[in-house]
Design a protein around this motif. Structure first.
Motif, PDB file in Angstrom:
ATOM      1  N   HIS A  53      -2.994  -2.961  -7.080  1.00  0.00           N
ATOM      2  CA  HIS A  53      -2.956  -1.988  -5.983  1.00  0.00           C
ATOM      3  C   HIS A  53      -1.518  -1.874  -5.476  1.00  0.00           C
ATOM      4  O   HIS A  53      -0.883  -2.856  -5.145  1.00  0.00           O
ATOM      5  N   ARG A  54      -1.006  -0.638  -5.438  1.00  0.00           N
ATOM      6  CA  ARG A  54       0.351  -0.410  -4.948  1.00  0.00           C
ATOM      7  C   ARG A  54       0.371  -0.133  -3.459  1.00  0.00           C
ATOM      8  O   ARG A  54       1.007  -0.835  -2.702  1.00  0.00           O
ATOM      9  N   ALA A  79      -4.521   7.061 -11.922  1.00  0.00           N
ATOM     10  CA  ALA A  79      -3.988   5.829 -11.326  1.00  0.00           C
ATOM     11  C   ALA A  79      -4.136   5.856  -9.807  1.00  0.00           C
ATOM     12  O   ALA A  79      -3.346   5.270  -9.081  1.00  0.00           O
ATOM     13  N   PHE A  80      -5.153   6.570  -9.321  1.00  0.00           N
ATOM     14  CA  PHE A  80      -5.394   6.616  -7.884  1.00  0.00           C
ATOM     15  C   PHE A  80      -6.882   6.792  -7.599  1.00  0.00           C
ATOM     16  O   PHE A  80      -7.647   7.216  -8.447  1.00  0.00           O
ATOM     17  N   ASP A  82      -9.220   8.506  -4.431  1.00  0.00           N
ATOM     18  CA  ASP A  82      -9.176   9.334  -3.234  1.00  0.00           C
ATOM     19  C   ASP A  82     -10.504   9.195  -2.491  1.00  0.00           C
ATOM     20  O   ASP A  82     -11.565   9.342  -3.094  1.00  0.00           O
ATOM     21  N   GLU A 136      -5.747   7.742   0.210  1.00  0.00           N
ATOM     22  CA  GLU A 136      -5.393   7.751  -1.206  1.00  0.00           C
ATOM     23  C   GLU A 136      -4.781   6.396  -1.535  1.00  0.00           C
ATOM     24  O   GLU A 136      -3.760   6.013  -0.961  1.00  0.00           O
ATOM     25  N   THR A 138      -3.161   4.049  -4.493  1.00  0.00           N
ATOM     26  CA  THR A 138      -2.548   4.165  -5.815  1.00  0.00           C
ATOM     27  C   THR A 138      -2.483   2.789  -6.471  1.00  0.00           C
ATOM     28  O   THR A 138      -2.412   1.757  -5.808  1.00  0.00           O
ATOM     29  N   ASP A 140      -1.067   0.528 -10.222  1.00  0.00           N
ATOM     30  CA  ASP A 140      -0.050   0.504 -11.278  1.00  0.00           C
ATOM     31  C   ASP A 140      -0.549   1.141 -12.569  1.00  0.00           C
ATOM     32  O   ASP A 140       0.169   1.876 -13.207  1.00  0.00           O
ATOM     33  N   THR A 143      -7.674   2.453 -12.614  1.00  0.00           N
ATOM     34  CA  THR A 143      -8.300   2.380 -11.297  1.00  0.00           C
ATOM     35  C   THR A 143      -9.341   1.267 -11.308  1.00  0.00           C
ATOM     36  O   THR A 143      -9.796   0.847 -12.371  1.00  0.00           O
TER      37      THR A 143
END
Length: 165
Positions: A53-54, A79-80, A82, A136, A138, A140, A143
């Motif tokens: 998780h970024r 890679a996210f 929502d 949202e 994001t 690396d 998901t």
């Protein structure tokens, strides 16, 4: 005495005659196991790595319809993740805020809570409000397999959505 010599000779001859008969001609080594041409594979559990998780961004989207109150929808991207939801706020001074967005085990959990944003001397409407928000998160790469959305309001803590990618 000749009888003893004859018995000893017969014992040696008979042992030698059947010595080659104890193993089979089926390719076994005589130990009861049969060699195979291919090596046997032992299944191993490959540990799965969850996407790192970024960050998570939170946006208030204004008011939402009462029919959507206490709900959320989850959408997965490359890679996210929502999340769009509608939080039930106890009055006009409470708004949704992101309390947490992190892994708990293999589940990525998004927790949205209502917070009081009034000044100490400010009067608030006593009407229940329905507040829209978007989160949202994001990652690396990839998901999470499972995302859970939790609302924390005056009514308590409630899981309002659980989605699987």
């Amino acid at each position: 005495m000749k009888r003893r010599t004859l018995l000893a000779t017969l014992g040696t001859v008979s042992t030698g005659a059947v010595a080659g008969c104890t193993g089979g001609t089926d390719g076994s080594d005589g130990s009861g196991s049969t060699p195979t041409d291919a090596p046997t594979d032992t299944p191993t559990d490959t540990p799965t790595t969850r996407p790192a998780h970024r960050e998570a961004t939170f946006t208030r989207e204004g008011d939402c319809d009462e029919s959507a109150a206490g709900s959320a929808q989850v959408a997965f991207g490359d890679a996210f993740v929502d999340v769009e939801g509608c939080l039930t706020a106890r009055d006009g001074c409470h708004y949704p805020a992101l309390a947490d967005a992190s892994y708990e085990g293999d589940v990525f959990r998004v927790v949205v809570e209502e917070v009081d944003e009034s000044d100490p001397d400010e009067m608030c409407t006593e009407a229940i409000e329905y507040r829209a928000y978007e989160v949202e998160a994001t990652f690396d790469s990839g998901t999470p397999e499972t995302v859970e959305v939790v609302h924390v309001t005056a009514q308590g803590r409630e899981t309002v959505a659980k989605a699987h990618d």
